[in-house]
Scaffold this motif. Structure first.
Motif, PDB file in Angstrom:
ATOM      1  N   VAL A  28       0.890  -1.093  -0.079  1.00  0.00           N
ATOM      2  CA  VAL A  28      -0.013   0.022   0.044  1.00  0.00           C
ATOM      3  C   VAL A  28       0.676   1.192   0.224  1.00  0.00           C
ATOM      4  CG1 VAL A  28      -1.769   1.520   1.348  1.00  0.00           C
ATOM      5  CG2 VAL A  28      -1.801  -1.042   1.062  1.00  0.00           C
ATOM      6  N   ARG A  29       1.927   1.192   0.838  1.00  0.00           N
ATOM      7  CA  ARG A  29       2.831   2.364   0.930  1.00  0.00           C
ATOM      8  C   ARG A  29       3.566   2.620  -0.257  1.00  0.00           C
ATOM      9  NH1 ARG A  29       7.314   2.259   3.720  1.00  0.00           N
ATOM     10  NH2 ARG A  29       7.547   4.538   3.632  1.00  0.00           N
ATOM     11  N   PHE A  30       4.024   1.554  -1.163  1.00  0.00           N
ATOM     12  CA  PHE A  30       4.817   1.599  -2.303  1.00  0.00           C
ATOM     13  C   PHE A  30       3.958   2.214  -3.254  1.00  0.00           C
ATOM     14  CE2 PHE A  30       5.600  -0.194  -6.456  1.00  0.00           C
ATOM     15  CZ  PHE A  30       6.901   0.014  -6.643  1.00  0.00           C
ATOM     16  N   PHE A  31       2.552   1.785  -3.659  1.00  0.00           N
ATOM     17  CA  PHE A  31       1.860   2.700  -4.755  1.00  0.00           C
ATOM     18  C   PHE A  31       1.352   3.807  -4.408  1.00  0.00           C
ATOM     19  CE2 PHE A  31       1.755  -1.852  -5.933  1.00  0.00           C
ATOM     20  CZ  PHE A  31       2.168  -1.879  -7.348  1.00  0.00           C
ATOM     21  N   ARG A  36       1.887   9.516  -5.278  1.00  0.00           N
ATOM     22  CA  ARG A  36       1.818  10.777  -4.614  1.00  0.00           C
ATOM     23  C   ARG A  36       2.948  11.646  -5.297  1.00  0.00           C
ATOM     24  NH1 ARG A  36       3.482  10.821   1.495  1.00  0.00           N
ATOM     25  NH2 ARG A  36       1.572   9.280   1.259  1.00  0.00           N
ATOM     26  N   LYS A  37       3.950  10.692  -5.902  1.00  0.00           N
ATOM     27  CA  LYS A  37       5.147  11.626  -6.436  1.00  0.00           C
ATOM     28  C   LYS A  37       5.470  11.245  -7.875  1.00  0.00           C
ATOM     29  CE  LYS A  37       6.854  13.287  -2.391  1.00  0.00           C
ATOM     30  NZ  LYS A  37       7.055  14.698  -2.131  1.00  0.00           N
ATOM     31  N   PHE A  38       4.296  11.082  -8.718  1.00  0.00           N
ATOM     32  CA  PHE A  38       4.384  10.475  -9.843  1.00  0.00           C
ATOM     33  C   PHE A  38       4.860  11.530 -10.844  1.00  0.00           C
ATOM     34  CE2 PHE A  38       2.436  10.055 -14.282  1.00  0.00           C
ATOM     35  CZ  PHE A  38       2.729   8.644 -14.309  1.00  0.00           C
ATOM     36  N   LEU A 123      14.997   8.947  -4.572  1.00  0.00           N
ATOM     37  CA  LEU A 123      14.337   8.076  -4.293  1.00  0.00           C
ATOM     38  C   LEU A 123      14.343   7.517  -2.675  1.00  0.00           C
ATOM     39  CD1 LEU A 123      14.870   5.996  -7.600  1.00  0.00           C
ATOM     40  CD2 LEU A 123      13.043   7.465  -6.881  1.00  0.00           C
ATOM     41  N   ARG A 124      15.485   7.556  -2.257  1.00  0.00           N
ATOM     42  CA  ARG A 124      15.441   7.185  -0.902  1.00  0.00           C
ATOM     43  C   ARG A 124      14.746   8.355  -0.037  1.00  0.00           C
ATOM     44  NH1 ARG A 124      20.385   9.112   2.594  1.00  0.00           N
ATOM     45  NH2 ARG A 124      18.759  10.838   2.587  1.00  0.00           N
ATOM     46  N   ASN A 125      14.618   9.393  -0.231  1.00  0.00           N
ATOM     47  CA  ASN A 125      14.014  10.410   0.506  1.00  0.00           C
ATOM     48  C   ASN A 125      12.304  10.168   0.182  1.00  0.00           C
ATOM     49  OD1 ASN A 125      16.245  11.483   1.444  1.00  0.00           O
ATOM     50  ND2 ASN A 125      16.312  13.324  -0.010  1.00  0.00           N
ATOM     51  N   PHE A 126      12.112  10.004  -1.004  1.00  0.00           N
ATOM     52  CA  PHE A 126      10.818   9.696  -1.244  1.00  0.00           C
ATOM     53  C   PHE A 126      10.237   8.307  -0.640  1.00  0.00           C
ATOM     54  CE2 PHE A 126      10.675  11.432  -5.726  1.00  0.00           C
ATOM     55  CZ  PHE A 126      10.834  12.718  -5.401  1.00  0.00           C
ATOM     56  N   THR A 127      11.061   7.258  -0.471  1.00  0.00           N
ATOM     57  CA  THR A 127      10.555   6.228   0.186  1.00  0.00           C
ATOM     58  C   THR A 127      10.572   6.398   1.753  1.00  0.00           C
ATOM     59  OG1 THR A 127      11.821   4.785  -1.161  1.00  0.00           O
ATOM     60  CG2 THR A 127      11.423   3.967   0.922  1.00  0.00           C
ATOM     61  N   VAL A 267      15.153   0.477  -4.227  1.00  0.00           N
ATOM     62  CA  VAL A 267      15.408   1.259  -2.980  1.00  0.00           C
ATOM     63  C   VAL A 267      14.519   0.999  -1.933  1.00  0.00           C
ATOM     64  CG1 VAL A 267      15.404   3.377  -2.095  1.00  0.00           C
ATOM     65  CG2 VAL A 267      16.396   3.204  -4.402  1.00  0.00           C
ATOM     66  N   PHE A 268      12.927   0.923  -2.266  1.00  0.00           N
ATOM     67  CA  PHE A 268      11.643   0.622  -1.350  1.00  0.00           C
ATOM     68  C   PHE A 268      12.017  -0.632  -0.615  1.00  0.00           C
ATOM     69  CE2 PHE A 268       7.685  -0.645   0.155  1.00  0.00           C
ATOM     70  CZ  PHE A 268       7.086   0.425   0.207  1.00  0.00           C
ATOM     71  N   ALA A 269      12.662  -1.685  -1.482  1.00  0.00           N
ATOM     72  CA  ALA A 269      12.610  -2.914  -0.853  1.00  0.00           C
ATOM     73  C   ALA A 269      14.037  -3.052  -0.022  1.00  0.00           C
ATOM     74  CB  ALA A 269      12.470  -4.055  -1.947  1.00  0.00           C
ATOM     75  N   THR A 270      14.803  -2.346  -0.227  1.00  0.00           N
ATOM     76  CA  THR A 270      16.125  -2.833   0.176  1.00  0.00           C
ATOM     77  C   THR A 270      16.592  -1.614   1.521  1.00  0.00           C
ATOM     78  OG1 THR A 270      17.390  -1.668  -1.505  1.00  0.00           O
ATOM     79  CG2 THR A 270      17.095  -4.135  -1.633  1.00  0.00           C
ATOM     80  N   TYR A 271      16.191  -0.710   1.179  1.00  0.00           N
ATOM     81  CA  TYR A 271      16.580   0.493   2.356  1.00  0.00           C
ATOM     82  C   TYR A 271      16.319   0.055   3.653  1.00  0.00           C
ATOM     83  CZ  TYR A 271      17.321   4.687   5.031  1.00  0.00           C
ATOM     84  OH  TYR A 271      17.646   5.507   5.865  1.00  0.00           O
ATOM     85  N   PRO A 272      15.146  -0.644   4.131  1.00  0.00           N
ATOM     86  CA  PRO A 272      14.954  -1.034   5.474  1.00  0.00           C
ATOM     87  C   PRO A 272      16.131  -1.807   5.910  1.00  0.00           C
ATOM     88  CG  PRO A 272      12.845  -1.293   4.122  1.00  0.00           C
ATOM     89  CD  PRO A 272      13.963  -0.940   3.139  1.00  0.00           C
ATOM     90  N   LEU A 273      16.853  -2.495   5.201  1.00  0.00           N
ATOM     91  CA  LEU A 273      18.010  -3.185   5.672  1.00  0.00           C
ATOM     92  C   LEU A 273      19.215  -2.351   6.136  1.00  0.00           C
ATOM     93  CD1 LEU A 273      18.349  -6.400   3.485  1.00  0.00           C
ATOM     94  CD2 LEU A 273      17.327  -6.187   5.806  1.00  0.00           C
ATOM     95  N   ILE A 274      19.393  -1.352   5.123  1.00  0.00           N
ATOM     96  CA  ILE A 274      20.435  -0.252   5.481  1.00  0.00           C
ATOM     97  C   ILE A 274      19.970   0.428   6.824  1.00  0.00           C
ATOM     98  CG2 ILE A 274      21.351   1.882   4.872  1.00  0.00           C
ATOM     99  CD1 ILE A 274      21.396   0.738   1.930  1.00  0.00           C
ATOM    100  N   ARG A 275      18.757   0.798   6.886  1.00  0.00           N
ATOM    101  CA  ARG A 275      18.392   1.188   8.224  1.00  0.00           C
ATOM    102  C   ARG A 275      18.495   0.576   9.415  1.00  0.00           C
ATOM    103  NH1 ARG A 275      12.624   4.526   9.119  1.00  0.00           N
ATOM    104  NH2 ARG A 275      12.898   5.216  11.346  1.00  0.00           N
TER     105      ARG A 275
END
Length: 305
Positions: A28-31, A36-38, A123-127, A267-275
């Motif tokens: 839901v967040r992804f889409f 929102r930023k299309f 893209l990271r900031n958008f995520t 970015v959306f899928a992998t940033y949580p691991l960096i965080r």
């Protein structure tokens, strides 16, 4: 299993990372964020596409020339495969002087990595649901130019070596093994690359430490990496089918959406691991250091008074 960082110089200039907040489920967040930023995604993609255009023209021409004989021998009419970008490439190589072609190609190769880093930052900031402007892409590309250039050239070298092994390294025995190893290496490097460019714009690390962290994170997030790769692969296959079927869609898709969308998915899928493995431990360590510093100041004040 530890990751490598420098807590004294952790953050890059720009928006940081917020603490955990209640969030909607990931799909839901992804889409929602994408919708929102299309138009921002279209802006990013267009700039990135223009930077890569000289490289893309060479790729199109090479694929066309490489498949010319195979297609003709199969009785396939080459005219059916003419696309707008392929036509543009033919005109480009016919009418643009060679020295200008070389200059543009070199510029595209040099700018690819920094541009990739700049787009990843936005893209990271958008995520993270933070505001970011198109100008941030250029600012971060300039700020991280050295590491972006290094990894950008490395990307191109990896692609060329792997392609050569797959296309020209024929034979049995070791040559066949080399092909299979090339495929595995290409896939795993693709996993690592999703973390490499995010670390470039998120933390202050050496190239060596970025490699180590990317290697570890690629293993830690192996399932999400495979999932993202499958989805992106299906997106690209669907894109190719659309372009072959409706050639007029080629430029709108490539110039306006495909690069930013697939990168955003990564970015959306992998940033949580960096965080989890880089950002949160450093925030905790820095908070501890700040608390200790304040305690020492209070102690010194009490002793002096």
């Amino acid at each position: 299993m530890s990751l490598f960082f420098n807590s004294k110089k952790f953050y890059k200039p720009g928006p940081g990372v917020e603490k955990d907040e209640p969030q909607k489920i990931a799909p839901v967040r992804f889409f929602e964020l994408f919708g929102r930023k299309f138009w921002k995604y279209i802006e990013l993609n267009l700039v990135y596409f223009l930077i890569l255009l000289p490289i893309i023209l060479y790729i199109y021409t090479f694929i066309y020339q490489s498949s010319f004989q195979a297609l003709e021998s199969a009785g396939i009419v080459l005219g059916d495969f003419y696309t707008l970008i392929l036509h543009l490439a033919m005109m480009y190589f016919e009418y643009v002087p060679v020295f200008i072609q070389i200059i543009l190609l070199i510029a595209s190769v040099i700018c690819y990595g920094p541009a990739k880093a700049g787009m990843t930052y936005v893209l990271r900031n958008f995520t993270n649901e933070r505001h970011s402007w198109l100008s941030d892409m250029f600012d971060k590309a300039k700020e991280n130019f050295r590491q972006g250039l290094f990894f950008g050239i490395l990307d191109i070298i990896v692609y060329l070596v792997v392609f050569y092994n797959l296309a020209y390294a024929n034979g049995e025995g070791m040559m066949r093994i080399a092909k299979y190893l090339s495929i595995l290496f290409f896939v795993f490097y693709g996993f690592m690359k999703r973390y490499i460019y995010q670390m470039i714009v998120t933390v202050n690390l050496s190239v060596f430490d970025i490699f180590k962290n990317a290697w570890l994170l690629a293993f830690i997030g192996i399932f999400r990496n495979v999932g993202v790769s499958i989805v992106n692969g299906l997106i690209w296959v669907g894109t190719i089918i659309l372009i072959v079927t409706f050639s007029m869609l080629e430029i709108p898709i490539l110039a306006c959406l495909i690069f930013s969308f697939t990168s955003y998915l990564g970015v959306f899928a992998t940033y949580p691991l960096i965080r989890k493995y880089l950002v949160d431990p450093i925030l905790a360590q820095q908070e501890g250091e700040t608390s200790e510093s304040v305690t020492d100041e209070i102690t010194n004040f009490d002793e002096n008074n």
